[in-house]
Enzyme design. Structure first.
Site, PDB file in Angstrom:
ATOM      1  N   ARG A   1      56.291   5.010 -19.842  1.00 32.63           N
ATOM      2  CA  ARG A   1      54.884   4.622 -19.756  1.00 32.63           C
ATOM      3  C   ARG A   1      54.312   5.020 -18.398  1.00 32.63           C
ATOM      4  O   ARG A   1      55.050   5.231 -17.439  1.00 32.63           O
ATOM      5  CB  ARG A   1      54.692   3.139 -20.020  1.00 32.63           C
ATOM      6  CG  ARG A   1      55.371   2.200 -19.030  1.00 32.63           C
ATOM      7  CD  ARG A   1      54.916   0.753 -19.221  1.00 32.63           C
ATOM      8  NE  ARG A   1      54.946   0.305 -20.589  1.00 32.63           N
ATOM      9  CZ  ARG A   1      53.877  -0.216 -21.222  1.00 32.63           C
ATOM     10  NH1 ARG A   1      52.733  -0.358 -20.604  1.00 32.63           N
ATOM     11  NH2 ARG A   1      53.970  -0.621 -22.457  1.00 32.63           N
TER      12      ARG A   1
ATOM     13  N   LYS B   1      46.978  -5.202 -20.487  1.00 31.79           N
ATOM     14  CA  LYS B   1      45.709  -5.641 -21.058  1.00 31.79           C
ATOM     15  C   LYS B   1      45.436  -7.108 -20.744  1.00 31.79           C
ATOM     16  O   LYS B   1      44.299  -7.489 -20.531  1.00 31.79           O
ATOM     17  CB  LYS B   1      45.718  -5.421 -22.576  1.00 31.79           C
ATOM     18  CG  LYS B   1      45.325  -4.009 -22.954  1.00 31.79           C
ATOM     19  CD  LYS B   1      45.131  -3.875 -24.441  1.00 31.79           C
ATOM     20  CE  LYS B   1      46.452  -3.759 -25.149  1.00 31.79           C
ATOM     21  NZ  LYS B   1      46.336  -3.432 -26.568  1.00 31.79           N
TER      22      LYS B   1
ATOM     23  N   GLU C   1      46.831  -2.160 -30.344  1.00 30.09           N
ATOM     24  CA  GLU C   1      46.551  -3.507 -30.819  1.00 30.09           C
ATOM     25  C   GLU C   1      45.128  -3.819 -30.356  1.00 30.09           C
ATOM     26  O   GLU C   1      44.848  -3.734 -29.157  1.00 30.09           O
ATOM     27  CB  GLU C   1      47.553  -4.480 -30.193  1.00 30.09           C
ATOM     28  CG  GLU C   1      47.513  -5.843 -30.815  1.00 30.09           C
ATOM     29  CD  GLU C   1      48.582  -6.770 -30.229  1.00 30.09           C
ATOM     30  OE1 GLU C   1      48.427  -7.978 -30.386  1.00 30.09           O
ATOM     31  OE2 GLU C   1      49.548  -6.270 -29.603  1.00 30.09           O
TER      32      GLU C   1
HETATM   33  P1  ATP Z   1      49.583  -3.472 -22.612  1.00 28.21           P
HETATM   34  O1  ATP Z   1      50.954  -3.641 -22.050  1.00 28.21           O
HETATM   35  O2  ATP Z   1      48.609  -2.868 -21.665  1.00 28.21           O
HETATM   36  O3  ATP Z   1      49.047  -4.713 -23.246  1.00 28.21           O
HETATM   37  P2  ATP Z   1      50.364  -2.442 -25.136  1.00 28.21           P
HETATM   38  O4  ATP Z   1      51.534  -1.544 -25.223  1.00 28.21           O
HETATM   39  O5  ATP Z   1      50.548  -3.812 -25.628  1.00 28.21           O
HETATM   40  O6  ATP Z   1      49.742  -2.357 -23.694  1.00 28.21           O
HETATM   41  P3  ATP Z   1      49.018  -1.293 -27.321  1.00 28.21           P
HETATM   42  O7  ATP Z   1      47.605  -1.493 -27.715  1.00 28.21           O
HETATM   43  O8  ATP Z   1      50.071  -1.839 -28.199  1.00 28.21           O
HETATM   44  O9  ATP Z   1      49.142  -1.846 -25.862  1.00 28.21           O
HETATM   45  O10 ATP Z   1      49.296   0.237 -27.036  1.00 28.21           O
HETATM   46  C1  ATP Z   1      48.996   1.277 -27.931  1.00 28.21           C
HETATM   47  C2  ATP Z   1      49.860   2.453 -27.611  1.00 28.21           C
HETATM   48  O11 ATP Z   1      49.671   2.859 -26.270  1.00 28.21           O
HETATM   49  C3  ATP Z   1      51.326   2.138 -27.768  1.00 28.21           C
HETATM   50  O12 ATP Z   1      51.930   3.184 -28.532  1.00 28.21           O
HETATM   51  C4  ATP Z   1      51.863   2.095 -26.379  1.00 28.21           C
HETATM   52  O13 ATP Z   1      53.165   2.579 -26.327  1.00 28.21           O
HETATM   53  C5  ATP Z   1      50.901   3.002 -25.620  1.00 28.21           C
HETATM   54  N1  ATP Z   1      50.788   2.580 -24.234  1.00 28.21           N
HETATM   55  C6  ATP Z   1      50.381   1.375 -23.777  1.00 28.21           C
HETATM   56  N2  ATP Z   1      50.449   1.328 -22.429  1.00 28.21           N
HETATM   57  C7  ATP Z   1      50.893   2.539 -22.020  1.00 28.21           C
HETATM   58  C8  ATP Z   1      51.176   3.125 -20.743  1.00 28.21           C
HETATM   59  N3  ATP Z   1      51.014   2.438 -19.617  1.00 28.21           N
HETATM   60  N4  ATP Z   1      51.610   4.394 -20.709  1.00 28.21           N
HETATM   61  C9  ATP Z   1      51.775   5.089 -21.847  1.00 28.21           C
HETATM   62  N5  ATP Z   1      51.532   4.610 -23.077  1.00 28.21           N
HETATM   63  C10 ATP Z   1      51.107   3.351 -23.176  1.00 28.21           C
HETATM   64 MG    MG Z   2      51.716  -3.312 -27.880  1.00 25.68          MG
END
Ligand code: ATP
Ligand code: MG
Length: 588
Positions: A275, A285, A49
């Site tokens: 994760r 984020k 995102e």
């Molecule tokens: P955050 O919780 O940091 O805001 P998010 O999951 O909302 O992270 P996205 O931009 O949606 O962030 O993530 C893109 C991809 O990265 C998704 O497929 C998500 O599953 C993966 N991802 C995000 N954080 C992690 C993590 N800590 N470990 C592994 N994969 C991750």
């Molecule tokens: Mg997300």
């Protein structure tokens, strides 16, 4: 990455720059799917995102998705998950692309934006209505919450659940044209109000948001929910394996429901993995954004940030991050990974590739009494003992040098083998010296020490074979150049920031000593160094010329990681634990 259409590989191959992969459960699933013909090839996707910079957790997902595509001769799509009409910033989109490329991966022409599918998604929603599988509901979010029931008690049906199909089509059209205000109508799937899985109790597919979208402008005032949009995006792109983190496991039945009923052009499947959580690091984020906004750090690329741009500025190599992601493996249970493992990976990589230089951080003057004051010599120093091809350089020696203050002790304890009165030691690449005395100021502080040198030991060996117990680094005072050196340490002093049982805000765990700036004294070869150059400061650590602030005539160095430290022991334990975890993952 191959651009040709994916095909079943004869054998598994890895790209040269990707660490050789161990078995893990997703790899096994892919091998089975290819063997049984469930899919013709591997198409994965990385769907960020664009509302922030990528962090090390994303790197785990990137290495997994792009790595599997490379390994199975398939492809990985980069898809901006921008279905939310909140402000998305081009700055974030560009940084995401830059960071993925920096990590060593390439989506070729397969760059997508989820918002480009709005029309297709809408058509799928209409299809569901036509099949009697979706209805327009006028319960408010609050009322919906009240009617939801509990895991053991079914939800109450919405009064609009059994509307005729034609009425639903007309109402959904009214939603689209802006007839309804926000919160007064939603489109919901008609599934199972008694399902123990709350996500199956008529979840919302579309809601009204009268906000402009950065890509589609004011074209839409209804926006699809993530759970509805994501499987469709995967299906439109022909994704074979949609890999996400564990919290989406409970959403999978709904993912499958959409794929089954929305007449999608392909049938992707979702797989979940744990994760990455890292000790002493935040991985959300939103919180990273707050760190930046509240000026706890200098920006998203502050070298203390767990962002990829932060690691890049800190001097981490892409190879070390890929190696780290490979080491931690892919499992199905959440755990906390020791940041020492990441530090271990970068140390190992930099040890092979970085040139050594001598820099004194905390100087103590040494006067070599029997060395003529007008004399200077340029001695040969090996650039990298791990890499003979890196050659040698000349370093100047003179009567007065700096050594590290803690390499001298006036009253040395038994086990202190460095310089002390009467003790002989080796100056790296130079001579043996023996301490003959100490100079103090009026208040008794040591301001210089006096030594003699043995001219026969030039280069660092005594012809008579006598040994010394230590070798220390040094810099000639008259040739030294000043070096702004930023000594970074962990941003937080708390190990597990997910554990909020102490009731404290994460800000209270910020480490007040995470940055110390010192003016170091460096050998003259550090003058005119290119920004981004990675070096080992002998006996201290790995450093990089800051890509933002270092100027050839005013160098600024960031400490990437110390050379070896008290973490080494934990390191071995963590490495073992990570390997145990990863092999447990293989068995799943
Ligand atoms: P955050 O919780 O940091 O805001 P998010 O999951 O909302 O992270 P996205 O931009 O949606 O962030 O993530 C893109 C991809 O990265 C998704 O497929 C998500 O599953 C993966 N991802 C995000 N954080 C992690 C993590 N800590 N470990 C592994 N994969 C991750
Ligand atoms: Mg997300």
């Amino acid at each position: 990455m191959s651009e040709s259409s994916p095909s079943v590989p004869a054998s598994i191959s890895t790209a040269a720059n990707v660490p050789v992969a161990r078995a893990h459960f997703i790899r096994q699933i892919i091998q089975e799917d290819l063997a049984t013909g469930r899919c013709a090839g591997v198409i994965t996707r990385f769907p960020p995102e664009p509302n922030g910079y990528l962090h090390i957790g994303h790197a785990k997902s990137i290495c997994l998705n792009f790595g599997l595509a490379l390994e199975f001769n398939g492809r990985c799509h980069l898809r901006m998950d921008d279905t939310n009409p909140t402000k998305e910033d081009v700055e974030y989109v560009e940084s995401i692309k830059e960071d993925i490329r920096w990590l060593g991966f390439d989506w070729a022409t397969h760059y997508y934006q989820a918002s480009d599918y709005f029309e297709q998604m809408h058509a799928c929603a209409v299809r569901l209505i036509e099949k009697g599988l979706a209805y327009v509901c006028h319960l408010s979010a609050e009322q919906m919450g009240v009617c939801r029931g509990t895991p053991t008690e079914p939800a109450k049906p919405s009064p609009w659940r059994d509307r005729p199909i034609a009425e639903n089509l007309a109402e959904f059209a009214k939603m689209r044209t802006g007839f309804y205000t926000e919160g007064t109508a939603t489109l919901r799937a008609k599934i199972d109000l008694a399902s123990p899985n709350m996500h199956m109790r008529d979840p919302v597919l579309y809601r009204i948001r009268k906000i402009s979208h950065h890509n589609t402008g004011d074209k839409w005032c209804i926006y699809p929910m993530y759970d509805f949009a994501h499987p469709l995006e995967d299906a439109f792109e022909g994704v074979s394996h949609s890999i996400c983190t564990l919290e989406f496991e409970v959403h999978r039945p709904f993912y499958d429901w959409i794929i089954t009923h929305a007449d999608t052009p392909s049938k992707p499947r979702q797989y979940e993995f744990a994760r990455l959580n890292l000790t002493y690091s935040l991985m959300s984020k939103r919180k990273l954004y707050e760190l930046v906004r509240e000026n706890h750090v200098s920006g998203w690329d502050d070298p203390r940030m767990p962002t990829l741009c932060g690691f890049r500025r800190r001097g981490y190599t892409p190879a070390s991050i890929r190696k780290f992601c490979e080491t931690i493996g892919v499992t199905k249970f959440n755990s906390l990974t020791d940041v020492a493992l990441l530090e271990h990976a970068v140390r190992e990589d930099l040890n092979k590739t970085s040139s050594r230089v001598m820099v004194v951080l905390d100087p103590l003057r040494v006067i070599i009494e029997n060395y003529p004051s007008e004399k200077e010599e340029w001695l040969d120093a090996v650039n990298n003992p791990e890499d003979p091809a890196a050659g040698t350089r000349k370093i100047p020696f003179s009567r007065e040098i700096f050594i590290e203050r803690d390499d001298f002790k006036e009253d040395a304890p038994k086990k202190f083998f460095r310089l002390s009165p009467g003790r002989e030691i080796r100056l790296r690449w130079a001579y043996f010296i023996t301490c003959t005395g100490v100079e103090k100021d009026a208040s008794g502080n040591i301001i210089a020490i006096r030594c003699t040198y043995d001219p026969a030991t030039r280069g660092g060996d005594a012809p008579d074979g006598r040994k010394v117990k230590s070798t220390i680094h040094w810099v000639s005072t008259s040739h030294a150049i000043p070096l702004e050196t930023r000594l970074y340490d962990r941003l937080f002093s708390k190990e597990d920031l997910n554990d909020e049982s102490d009731g404290k805000d994460w800000r209270e765990h910020l480490n007040p000593n995470s940055l110390k700036i010192v003016t170091a004294h460096a050998e003259p070869s550090l003058a005119k160094i290119a920004p981004g150059t990675r070096l080992q400061f002998e006996r201290i650590g790995y450093f990089v010329a800051d890509i933002r602030d270092s100027k050839p005539d005013a160098p600024v160095f960031n400490r990437t990681v110390s050379l070896k430290d008290s973490w080494e022991k934990i390191n071995k334990n963590s490495l073992k634990k990570a390997q145990d975890d990863a092999s447990a993952g293989e068995k799943l």
